[in-house]
Scaffold this active site. Structure first.
Site, PDB file in Angstrom:
ATOM      1  CG  ASP A   6       0.834  -2.225   0.123  1.00  0.00           C
ATOM      2  OD1 ASP A   6       1.959  -2.391  -0.936  1.00  0.00           O
ATOM      3  OD2 ASP A   6      -0.293  -1.858  -0.675  1.00  0.00           O
TER       4      ASP A   6
ATOM      5  CG  ASP B 282      -2.235  -3.079  -9.020  1.00  0.00           C
ATOM      6  OD1 ASP B 282      -2.535  -1.570  -9.320  1.00  0.00           O
ATOM      7  OD2 ASP B 282      -2.624  -3.083  -7.004  1.00  0.00           O
TER       8      ASP B 282
ATOM      9  CG  ASP C 102      10.059   5.157  -2.820  1.00  0.00           C
ATOM     10  OD1 ASP C 102      11.720   4.974  -2.654  1.00  0.00           O
ATOM     11  OD2 ASP C 102       9.487   5.552  -3.022  1.00  0.00           O
TER      12      ASP C 102
ATOM     13  CG  ASP D 110      -2.064  -1.594   4.641  1.00  0.00           C
ATOM     14  OD1 ASP D 110      -0.769  -2.006   4.354  1.00  0.00           O
ATOM     15  OD2 ASP D 110      -2.832  -1.360   4.716  1.00  0.00           O
TER      16      ASP D 110
END
Length: 503
Positions: free
Chosen positions: A142, A235, A87, A144
């Site tokens: 994610d 989540d 995005d 990271d």
């Protein structure tokens, strides 16, 4: 007025001690059930197709590292699909395109899905990607995170049980020793992941997907109603809906997935604000459904404690306004009723503070049996930081209560995994900074106020009270000064830039 202040003061402390007692219950459940390591029913005769979903938004510093680690996983290429759910509005998009093209050249089934409309934020990106996901199993990471090569082979076989809907791995921390803040964050997360998640899962209670480093069965997501984006913690929301449908989850504390922790106070505050606000939103949305369900009473009670736990920050914030008047009361109401102040303070202090210390000491001892004594030297800072974060997180609770809409604010990542000198240089050069707010100034005011309270107790020879109150000014000064040290230089720099005449 004595009666009013003491009633308010002890009600708040009783509430905080209740959450402290809950920590002791979690600790007890962990000690009782932690050795019940789950095992897969059997092995897949043929490995199933897995789709790796990588949602990202402006992650230019970490995408190459992420895709390199994903491509290095020990899993057959013909059984792996890689989706970059992008995005982004900066150079990240071009980086993702280039890296995905390299993966395709190497024979991977990889696609770059770029959205210009961020509807639903991360939940919207996952919902969009799931529509074209080829695998029945979705490994979500994610930006990271850095998955280990064997993570899929260690987890996928648990899905041979058709009742299993999700498998969560435990987070590790790439930059744990970067600074004092990352060390304390690691302790916070270790307590949550090793103790809470293990205790809840192994004792048959509800537990939740942590948003990343977990694998979902796609049919489980669909059965639970899919990804919804009316909360900031999609989540947690999906996890409860799936388990209320009868799906079983597994937490594997012996399978780890490394990740990068926020290295600056503003980034940490942004992350905590989102998690805190989102959990209260989910509480408002799902708690009544939990109590209407056929789940056992102990599951409902644990879910209630879990979903309401962040109200403790609001109670801690209120406590800040009650400590000083309480200390200057003449204790007349207690004395008249024959109640010893110490008789009430001791159990409250034990459940509110000692239980927290025991909780995090146990998590460090369980995960780092040879170095845990060194790690707990940071325990006073952990307790102070928990107090210092009360303003930031109480604000998040109030926003959730009153339905104040805010966007999904990402936590800046800087790709920190080199030498200390290189890491700090990379962080300073990064264009990704957390959103600034007035919260540090409020925290600074609280720090000054509690300094006066501590000094006042010393002058009045209330040395025990002074020592017990020290974490308050320490915590508020730590969170405020750390934030202001980031905000003020950039503010002065932007003003200087604005005053520079254009050539």
């Amino acid at each position: 007025m004595d009666w009013l202040w003491y009633s308010s003061y002890f009600l708040v402390l009783i509430g905080l001690s209740g959450y402290g007692f809950h920590r002791l219950m979690i600790l007890t459940l962990y000690l009782k059930h932690s050795r019940k390591q789950p095992e897969p029913l059997r092995q897949f005769e043929e490995l199933p197709l897995v789709t790796v979903q990588l949602p990202c938004f402006n992650e230019m510093h970490v995408m190459e590292r992420l895709l390199d680690s994903v491509s290095a996983m020990d899993y057959p290429k013909d059984k792996l699909q890689i989706q970059v759910l992008d995005d982004s509005t900066d150079e990240t998009t071009e980086i993702c395109k280039a890296e995905v093209a390299k993966l395709i050249e190497r024979g991977f089934d990889a696609e770059h899905v770029h959205r210009t409309d961020r509807t639903g934020y991360k939940a919207g990106a996952l919902e969009n990607g799931t529509e074209t996901a080829k695998g029945e199993y979705l490994f979500i990471l994610d930006a990271d995170f850095v998955p280990k090569p064997d993570v899929l082979k260690k987890t996928i076989h648990y899905f041979t049980d058709e009742k299993i809907g999700m498998i969560q791995t435990r987070w590790e921390h790439i930059n744990r020793t970067f600074n004092a803040l990352t060390r304390v964050q690691a302790m916070f997360l270790d307590g949550h992941l090793e103790l809470e998640q293990t205790a809840r899962n192994r004792s048959g209670r509800f537990f939740t997907f942590n948003g990343t480093a977990g694998i979902w069965r796609k049919s489980c997501i669909a059965d639970a109603g899919g990804w919804e984006h009316d909360t900031l913690t999609e989540d947690m929301d999906l996890s409860y809906r799936a388990q209320l449908k009868g799906w079983k989850f597994i937490f594997l504390n012996n399978v780890t997935t490394p990740a990068e922790l926020p290295v600056d106070m503003e980034g940490f505050k942004s992350q905590q604000h989102r998690w805190t606000k989102g959990s209260i939103q989910v509480c408002k949305k799902i708690l009544l459904d939990i109590w209407k369900s056929k789940a056992p009473l102990f599951c409902k009670m644990e879910a209630t404690a879990h979903l309401t736990s962040n109200f403790a920050y609001l109670l801690l914030f209120l406590l800040c306004f009650l400590i000083y008047p309480k200390q200057h009361s003449e204790l007349s109401w207690l004395a008249e009723n024959g109640i010893s102040e110490h008789l009430l303070n001791f159990p409250i202090f034990f459940f509110g503070s000692v239980s927290v210390a025991m909780f995090y000491i146990m998590s460090q001892k369980a995960l780092r049996p040879t170095t845990w004594l060194k790690d707990i030297l940071y325990l006073p800072l952990l307790l102070a930081l928990g107090i210092g974060m009360s303003v930031n997180n109480a604000k998040a609770v109030m926003e959730a209560i009153f339905n104040h809409e805010t966007s999904f604010v990402r936590t800046p990542k800087h790709g920190i995994n080199g030498s200390e000198k290189q890491e700090k240089a990379a962080f300073k050069k990064s264009r990704y900074k957390a959103i600034k707010s007035l919260t540090p100034f409020v925290e600074l005011a609280f720090g000054l106020f509690f300094t006066v309270v501590v000094v006042d107790n010393v002058l009045n020879a209330n040395y025990v009270a002074a020592v017990l109150l020290l974490p308050f000014p320490a915590g508020f000064f730590y969170t405020s000064v750390s934030s202001l040290s980031q905000q003020l230089p950039s503010l002065f720099a932007s003003r200087a830039t604005a005053k520079t005449p254009k050539k």
